[in-house]
Scaffold this motif. Structure first.
Motif, mmCIF file in Angstrom:
data_model
loop_
_atom_site.group_PDB
_atom_site.id
_atom_site.type_symbol
_atom_site.label_atom_id
_atom_site.label_comp_id
_atom_site.label_asym_id
_atom_site.label_seq_id
_atom_site.Cartn_x
_atom_site.Cartn_y
_atom_site.Cartn_z
ATOM 1 N N LYS A 153 5.894 32.565 -49.995
ATOM 2 C CA LYS A 153 6.608 33.763 -50.423
ATOM 3 C C LYS A 153 7.959 33.858 -49.714
ATOM 4 N N VAL A 154 7.970 33.591 -48.418
ATOM 5 C CA VAL A 154 9.221 33.611 -47.657
ATOM 6 C C VAL A 154 10.162 32.518 -48.166
ATOM 7 N N ALA A 155 9.625 31.335 -48.417
ATOM 8 C CA ALA A 155 10.449 30.233 -48.926
ATOM 9 C C ALA A 155 11.045 30.573 -50.291
ATOM 10 N N GLU A 156 10.248 31.169 -51.153
ATOM 11 C CA GLU A 156 10.742 31.533 -52.489
ATOM 12 C C GLU A 156 11.880 32.536 -52.411
ATOM 13 N N ILE A 157 11.736 33.533 -51.563
ATOM 14 C CA ILE A 157 12.808 34.538 -51.467
ATOM 15 C C ILE A 157 14.041 33.915 -50.796
ATOM 16 N N ALA A 158 13.826 33.024 -49.844
ATOM 17 C CA ALA A 158 14.965 32.350 -49.205
ATOM 18 C C ALA A 158 15.734 31.514 -50.220
ATOM 19 N N MET A 159 15.016 30.774 -51.044
ATOM 20 C CA MET A 159 15.673 29.959 -52.064
ATOM 21 C C MET A 159 16.413 30.837 -53.075
ATOM 22 N N ALA A 160 15.849 31.973 -53.403
ATOM 23 C CA ALA A 160 16.515 32.880 -54.339
ATOM 24 C C ALA A 160 17.800 33.450 -53.737
ATOM 25 N N CYS A 161 17.801 33.658 -52.438
ATOM 26 C CA CYS A 161 18.970 34.236 -51.763
ATOM 27 C C CYS A 161 20.164 33.302 -51.700
#
Length: 70
Positions: free
Chosen positions: A29-37
């Motif tokens: 979940k953290v990785a997904e939001i980081a990639m989206a950012c």
């Protein structure tokens, strides 16, 4: 992080000091939001509210499961 994310090997970017004491779902979940950012186009990036909500959910996953090994 991007190559590991794309290859489904996100555990390779986790701090080794954590050992196996983390919830893989919260890491994803953290990785997904980081990639989206880091999307090139600003309009494709999440709002700060969305980031906060996703990180809160990752924290909830982490604290609710205590320890789940990858």
């Amino acid at each position: 992080m991007k190559p590991y994310y794309e290859q489904g090997e996100i555990e390779k970017v986790v701090d080794k000091r954590l050992g196996n004491e983390y919830n893989v779902s919260s890491i994803w979940k953290v990785a997904e939001i980081a990639m989206a950012c880091v999307q090139f186009q600003g309009r494709k990036r999440p709002t700060m509210n969305e980031v906060c909500n996703e990180l809160s959910e990752a924290l909830r996953l982490e604290t609710s499961s205590q320890t789940i090994s990858p």
